[in-house]
Design a protein around this motif. Structure first.
Motif, short mmCIF file in Angstrom:
data_model
loop_
_atom_site.label_atom_id
_atom_site.label_comp_id
_atom_site.label_asym_id
_atom_site.label_seq_id
_atom_site.Cartn_x
_atom_site.Cartn_y
_atom_site.Cartn_z
N HIS A 1 -1.92 -4.09 -5.99
CA HIS A 1 -2.40 -2.77 -5.58
C HIS A 1 -2.26 -1.85 -6.79
O HIS A 1 -1.16 -1.69 -7.32
CB HIS A 1 -1.59 -2.26 -4.40
CG HIS A 1 -1.80 -3.04 -3.14
ND1 HIS A 1 -2.33 -2.49 -1.99
CD2 HIS A 1 -1.56 -4.34 -2.85
CE1 HIS A 1 -2.39 -3.41 -1.06
NE2 HIS A 1 -1.93 -4.55 -1.55
N GLY B 1 0.81 -1.21 0.00
CA GLY B 1 0.00 0.00 0.00
C GLY B 1 0.84 1.26 0.00
O GLY B 1 0.54 2.24 -0.69
N GLN C 1 -7.67 -2.97 -5.37
CA GLN C 1 -6.80 -4.12 -5.17
C GLN C 1 -7.50 -5.34 -5.75
O GLN C 1 -8.72 -5.49 -5.62
CB GLN C 1 -6.54 -4.36 -3.68
CG GLN C 1 -5.82 -3.23 -2.97
CD GLN C 1 -5.68 -3.48 -1.49
OE1 GLN C 1 -5.57 -4.61 -1.03
NE2 GLN C 1 -5.71 -2.39 -0.71
#
Length: 447
Positions: A262, A161, A328
């Motif tokens: 991601h 992330g 995601q």
């Protein structure tokens, strides 16, 4: 994670209106020190909330000293020339006051909440003025906080992330100040002298905006603003940030063993005072800002099950803050999910929202805002944004009128002109942990 948080922030701080806001009287003036001031008088609670915003965010740090803005803000409560950090914390506690400091891209923010009775309020304001004007930046504490920042960065660099956010900023903004991020090397190179110099240059009256909300009079608010900024160096208004260049569309992939890819897609987007502001924010509610009723959620999650969540939002800043789409998904279906996102976005750019979708967006934006304004602190967020970015004092009243007047054609036209597929960058981090994931051989690599 961060995407949803910023989506909410963009709506809360950018949309600001509704009938509940119509009666907010934001008084604005210039202090004799050169600082700008905004004030809302409200006697609902015996509380005063103060926020001082400086043009001292990460965009103002030297290119080779990324992380300096955040380190400086984190050290403001490390002690003053009169008292060490423990004595300072004890004094705030004794007064029942709450202090905070942080730095983001455009601004560094110092906050104070205090009781409104004269003895506590005056003592707390005096203490805040001392913190802002006379920070000690003790060498041992500077070393401690720098080491803590490096350790935090090392941990963050293991997380997909964080990696996708960092790579996205670099891909969208390149060498622009908005694209810079702290590295272990840049943090390790920071010294106490750097912190002192940054504070001296950027924590000045000319670069400050003071927001005051709460249980006091105009005259008392004027005295608060004068006291808070009297001890600061006069300084100069901040230099204008350059407009970012538009990047060429490309796909960049960053290796990571996570099974989930991601994904962020975007480009430079909005300024705070952008003439297309209302049309883009309202249209974005239909595209990806409206949760389960948004186009992206329906196409990516409901119809195909590619992701649990997908969102889009504009993050307006002093110069063009980013437009982004985020999700995601499993590594093996990342390319398929990206294709659906691009198709959905292109359809929205071409045709805009339906009238029914736009009406629903207007209703949600205009009518749902009273629920977000149930405290001094929340109102302070609006006042700070309006004042720091130089928006009109009646901006909260203008907003519902502007949103309500939007047409489908205006929204479509704004998206066609401002969201340009030839400038959208796509960053993918991770997915290798999904055993059947395939990485396109021609994908650009970010190192």
């Amino acid at each position: 994670m961060r995407g949803f948080t910023h989506q909410l922030m963009a709506l809360v701080l950018s949309v600001g209106a509704g009938a509940a806001m119509a009666g907010v009287d934001i008084q604005q003036w210039g202090a004799s020190t050169g600082a700008r001031v905004s004030f809302v008088e409200t006697h609902a609670l015996p509380i005063v909330d103060v926020q001082v915003d400086f043009s001292a965010g990460s965009a103002y740090a030297p290119a080779d000293k990324s992380g300096l803005a955040g380190l400086t803000a984190s050290l403001l409560d490390a002690g003053t020339q009169q008292r060490d950090e423990n004595a300072l914390a004890d004094r705030f506690a004794d007064l029942g006051a709450r202090f905070g400091a942080s730095a983001e891209t455009d601004r560094a923010t110092v906050t104070l909440r205090t009781l409104s009775n004269a003895s506590e309020r005056e003592a707390a304001i005096a203490l805040l003025a001392e913190v802002m004007a006379q920070p000690a930046f003790p060498p041992a504490v500077v070393e401690r906080e720098r080491a803590r920042a490096i350790a935090g960065l090392k941990e963050a660099q293991t997380q997909p992330g964080y990696l996708v956010e960092r790579a996205f900023g670099e891909a969208v903004y390149g060498d622009h100040p908005y694209g810079r991020a702290a590295s272990e090397a840049s943090l390790a190179g920071l010294t106490r002298d750097d912190v002192v110099a940054f504070h001296r240059q950027h924590y000045t009256a000319a670069a400050a905006h003071v927001s005051v909300v709460g249980d006091l009079s105009r005259a008392q608010a004027e005295a608060v603003a004068e006291q808070l900024t009297r001890g600061l160096a006069a300084g100069q208004p901040p230099a204008a940030l350059p407009a970012p260049a538009l990047p060429a569309a490309r796909v960049s992939r960053v290796s990571h063993p996570a099974a989930q890819s991601h994904i962020l897609i975007g480009m430079p987007g909005l300024t705070r005072d952008d003439p297309d502001y209302y049309a883009l924010v309202a249209g974005n509610y239909v595209l990806g800002g409206g949760g389960f009723v948004s186009r992206l959620m329906k196409e990516v999650r409901e119809k195909r099950g590619y992701a649990y969540s997908v969102y889009s939002y504009f993050e307006p800043q002093r110069v063009a803050g980013p437009f982004r789409i985020g999700l995601q998904t499993r590594g093996q279906q990342a390319d398929d999910a990206i294709a659906v996102v691009r198709e959905t976005l292109q359809q929205f750019i071409d045709a805009g929202p339906t009238q029914e979708e736009l009406d629903a967006a207007k209703g949600n934006i205009v009518n749902g805002f009273g629920l977000r304004l149930d405290s001094n602190a929340k109102l302070l967020g609006y006042v700070g944004v309006i004042g720091f970015y130089g928006l009109p004092a009646d901006w909260l009243e203008q907003y519902p009128q502007a949103v309500s007047a939007l047409t489908v054609e205006q929204v479509r036209d704004a998206f066609k002109r401002r969201v340009l597929p030839e400038h959208l960058v796509t960053v993918v981090v991770g997915g290798e942990g999904d055993q059947t994931a395939a990485v396109a051989p021609d994908a650009a690599k970010l190192r």
